[in-house]
Design a protein around this motif. Structure first.
Motif, mmCIF file in Angstrom:
data_model
loop_
_atom_site.group_PDB
_atom_site.id
_atom_site.type_symbol
_atom_site.label_atom_id
_atom_site.label_comp_id
_atom_site.label_asym_id
_atom_site.label_seq_id
_atom_site.Cartn_x
_atom_site.Cartn_y
_atom_site.Cartn_z
ATOM 1 N N SER A 29 22.047 -25.062 28.319
ATOM 2 C CA SER A 29 22.319 -23.785 27.650
ATOM 3 C C SER A 29 23.809 -23.540 27.517
ATOM 4 C CB SER A 29 21.661 -22.619 28.396
ATOM 5 O OG SER A 29 22.363 -22.343 29.574
ATOM 6 N N CYS A 30 24.136 -22.609 26.674
ATOM 7 C CA CYS A 30 25.506 -22.310 26.298
ATOM 8 C C CYS A 30 25.767 -20.817 26.428
ATOM 9 C CB CYS A 30 25.629 -22.645 24.819
ATOM 10 S SG CYS A 30 26.893 -23.794 24.439
ATOM 11 N N THR A 31 26.894 -20.451 27.005
ATOM 12 C CA THR A 31 27.288 -19.037 27.062
ATOM 13 C C THR A 31 28.731 -18.925 26.596
ATOM 14 O OG1 THR A 31 25.863 -18.757 28.988
ATOM 15 C CG2 THR A 31 27.440 -16.997 28.570
ATOM 16 N N LYS A 32 28.978 -17.940 25.736
ATOM 17 C CA LYS A 32 30.344 -17.770 25.222
ATOM 18 C C LYS A 32 31.293 -17.335 26.330
ATOM 19 C CE LYS A 32 29.638 -15.003 21.668
ATOM 20 N NZ LYS A 32 29.922 -14.119 20.521
ATOM 21 N N GLU A 38 30.630 -21.994 27.999
ATOM 22 C CA GLU A 38 30.242 -22.434 29.340
ATOM 23 C C GLU A 38 28.882 -23.102 29.186
ATOM 24 O OE1 GLU A 38 30.307 -19.560 32.929
ATOM 25 O OE2 GLU A 38 28.256 -19.558 32.201
ATOM 26 N N GLU A 78 20.847 -28.563 19.371
ATOM 27 C CA GLU A 78 20.789 -27.099 19.325
ATOM 28 C C GLU A 78 22.163 -26.486 19.622
ATOM 29 O OE1 GLU A 78 17.820 -23.730 20.982
ATOM 30 O OE2 GLU A 78 18.860 -24.800 22.557
ATOM 31 N N LEU A 82 23.903 -24.306 16.760
ATOM 32 C CA LEU A 82 23.928 -22.847 16.916
ATOM 33 C C LEU A 82 25.253 -22.345 17.495
ATOM 34 C CD1 LEU A 82 20.332 -21.931 18.206
ATOM 35 C CD2 LEU A 82 21.177 -22.023 15.870
ATOM 36 N N PHE A 83 25.856 -23.137 18.384
ATOM 37 C CA PHE A 83 27.065 -22.664 19.073
ATOM 38 C C PHE A 83 28.345 -23.364 18.611
ATOM 39 C CE2 PHE A 83 23.556 -21.522 21.754
ATOM 40 C CZ PHE A 83 23.900 -20.281 22.269
ATOM 41 N N TYR A 99 18.175 -27.158 12.776
ATOM 42 C CA TYR A 99 17.927 -25.759 12.418
ATOM 43 C C TYR A 99 18.379 -25.567 10.987
ATOM 44 C CZ TYR A 99 17.173 -24.237 17.240
ATOM 45 O OH TYR A 99 16.686 -24.059 18.498
ATOM 46 N N PRO A 106 25.806 -19.923 14.077
ATOM 47 C CA PRO A 106 25.585 -18.471 14.091
ATOM 48 C C PRO A 106 25.776 -17.812 15.463
ATOM 49 C CG PRO A 106 23.505 -19.641 13.855
ATOM 50 C CD PRO A 106 24.591 -20.651 13.713
ATOM 51 N N PHE A 107 25.693 -18.599 16.545
ATOM 52 C CA PHE A 107 25.905 -18.040 17.890
ATOM 53 C C PHE A 107 27.303 -18.384 18.413
ATOM 54 C CE2 PHE A 107 21.178 -17.946 19.468
ATOM 55 C CZ PHE A 107 20.836 -17.217 18.341
ATOM 56 N N GLY A 108 28.133 -18.925 17.553
ATOM 57 C CA GLY A 108 29.431 -19.438 17.993
ATOM 58 C C GLY A 108 30.438 -18.359 18.337
ATOM 59 N N ILE A 111 31.433 -14.700 16.504
ATOM 60 C CA ILE A 111 30.354 -14.177 15.661
ATOM 61 C C ILE A 111 29.734 -12.965 16.371
ATOM 62 C CG2 ILE A 111 28.175 -14.696 14.484
ATOM 63 C CD1 ILE A 111 30.359 -16.546 13.519
ATOM 64 N N THR A 112 29.713 -11.844 15.704
ATOM 65 C CA THR A 112 29.088 -10.658 16.276
ATOM 66 C C THR A 112 27.964 -10.177 15.373
ATOM 67 O OG1 THR A 112 30.772 -9.312 15.200
ATOM 68 C CG2 THR A 112 31.129 -9.808 17.528
ATOM 69 N N ILE A 113 27.046 -9.426 15.957
ATOM 70 C CA ILE A 113 25.915 -8.925 15.171
ATOM 71 C C ILE A 113 26.385 -7.802 14.254
ATOM 72 C CG2 ILE A 113 23.642 -7.822 15.300
ATOM 73 C CD1 ILE A 113 23.327 -9.090 18.062
#
Lengths: 116, 359
Positions: A29-32, A38, A78, A82-83, A99, A106-108, A111-113
């Motif tokens: 998994s990936c966390t900004k 991370e 993934e 995505l990241f 994808y 899009p999750f990079g 990028i904000t909602i």
């Protein structure tokens, strides 16, 4: 949650040790973070879970672990798509086609909602 | 030998309730290779943690999937509860087991119906789903919902089961079990059904482990791995063993799911019988700060919830690794070398949930 931090350069060697001990790859998994991403690699053996943590910055690369765990292709593609994480030497590389996203990463970072 | 050709399978296909695309590389009628592509309905739900309060996010987590919604909510709550050090009351844990096991029965029954439909046994499909309706009716009475239950919340559950409802659960299970035995015996004994599933898509124990298979896909290959045995919720106080089959083929996956339906009935009976008195929730004070990875056994297999919190109402990260996502590499493996005619049944026997995968 107990994690073991490894340098990106030492990730492959550490994963190779876990593979030789019979660990199963559970997920990646990936966390900004402020400077990049991370990454958490989770492995399991006899219900015990072990997490390896490494960090990626935009100018760096993460080594692919597909030679040790072929099933890692699904997670590596993934996080790449995505990241926007650069994974080096992926044996199975969908080149952005796993994808079908309307925009790259899009999750990079950055990028904000958007409110509808 | 003929030249290779690529045949698109999905995203719209009669056997697929949800969209996934597989490019089948065919040589004559044999599948030589498979290239999956997903993302047709990706909703970016993980990203929503940046905009939703961590308590509100329980509702989002449940909406990852309409079949596994109960356990999605439960997994997310378990992760947050662990970070916050919340002690969930014993009664709430037993009620979570009851909800989770009913969820497993309805998911496996849904799969049995879809499987019968895939090989053209329409009457079996209809009778299987007739039984599933009764399970959904009962879940609606217990939780108030048929698809999205909103029963589990951070710190416990929202509604209790009184003595009257407890007796009703036991009565309905008593009434339904013989019906389930009759219907499932067709899957197990009928020659037509067996001819479509026996010896098809075999995955060895070693391959299943190596490819990261989870749930019935893994247990059908002889691996006794079931996260409920780790004792989360109230499973540690109930008696059960993982259901395991040896053959690793489509039939073995079907047998595991059928046996798990009856195992779930038994677990519900045990949970109802041992339901402790006491509160069903604890108050939630403050915000979570820290990280935790919760792992639970969904009907389709191991699901992973990673939550990272920063002490505010908004989480830094919520990641779900769903069982179907983990079962995609094993699916590709079993499809290689299979007959084209077996592809629909093979895809179905991993019990694909694309909604979960496209969280």
């Amino acid at each position: 949650m107990q994690t073991e931090t490894v340098e990106t350069g030492g990730l492959y060697a550490r994963v190779a040790v876990l593979a030789s001990w019979g660990y199963r790859l559970v997920q990646i998994s990936c966390t900004k973070t402020d400077s990049g991403m991370e990454l958490t690699y989770s492995f399991e053996k006899d219900y015990e879970i072990l997490h390896l943590r490494t960090y990626w910055t935009e100018d760096g690369t993460i080594p692919s672990i597909q030679a040790l765990y072929w099933c890692a292709f699904i997670y590596e593609n993934e996080i790449a798509e995505l990241f926007g994480v650069t994974v080096a030497d992926m044996a199975v590389d969908f080149k952005g086609q796993l994808y079908k996203t309307a925009r790259p990463s899009p999750f990079g970072a950055g990028i904000t909602i958007q409110e509808a | 030998m003929s030249e290779k050709m690529i045949m698109p399978f999905g995203p719209q296909h009669p056997v697929l309730p949800e969209p996934i695309h597989l490019s089948l590389v065919l040589q004559d009628e044999k599948v030589a290779d498979v290239i999956p592509s997903i993302g047709f309905i990706h909703r970016g739900l993980e990203k929503l943690v940046e905009k939703k309060d961590f308590q509100e996010y329980t509702f989002v987590a449940e909406r990852i999937c309409g079949i596994c919604s109960y356990i999605h909510g439960m997994g997310y709550c378990q992760a947050v509860e662990n970070i916050m050090g919340l002690e969930v009351p014993a009664r709430a844990n037993f009620l979570r087991v009851i909800g989770g096991e009913f969820s497993r029965i309805h998911s496996h029954t849904l799969w049995l119906g879809l499987c019968a439909d895939a090989f053209g046994f329409e009457s079996l499909f209809m009778h299987t789903w007739r039984l599933r309706e009764k399970i959904l009716d009962l879940m609606e009475e217990i939780t108030g919902g048929r698809v999205i239950f909103s029963h589990v919340k951070i710190g416990g559950v929202k509604s209790d089961v009184d003595a009257l409802m407890a007796n009703k659960i036991l009565d309905i299970l008593k009434e339904l079990e013989p019906e389930f035995r009759e219907i499932t015996s067709i899957f197990l004994d009928n020659r037509t059904v067996r001819s479509r599933m026996s010896g098809v898509g075999a995955l060895s124990e070693e391959e299943a482990r190596k490819l990261g298979a989870v749930g019935p896909m893994l247990r059908a290959s002889g691996v006794a791995y079931d996260l409920r045995t780790t004792g989360y919720a109230a499973y540690g106080q109930l008696d059960f063993e993982p259901i395991v089959e040896k053959d690793g083929d489509c039939m073995a996956r079907c047998q595991v799911r059928i046996r798990e339906i009856f195992q779930s009935m038994d677990l519900i009976r045990q949970a109802v019988g041992r339901l402790p008195a006491g509160p069903i929730d604890v108050p939630v004070k403050g915000n979570p700060d820290g990280e935790f990875m919760a792992r639970l056994e969904q009907p389709r297999g191991e699901v992973v919830y990673y939550v990272k919190a920063n002490g505010t109402k908004m989480l830094d990260r919520m990641r779900v690794r769903t069982p179907t996502f983990a079962n995609l590499p094993p699916l590709i493996q079993v499809l290689k070398g299979s007959d084209l005619a077996d592809v629909p049944v093979l895809i179905l026997t991993i019990d694909p949930c694309i909604s979960c995968t496209e969280r």
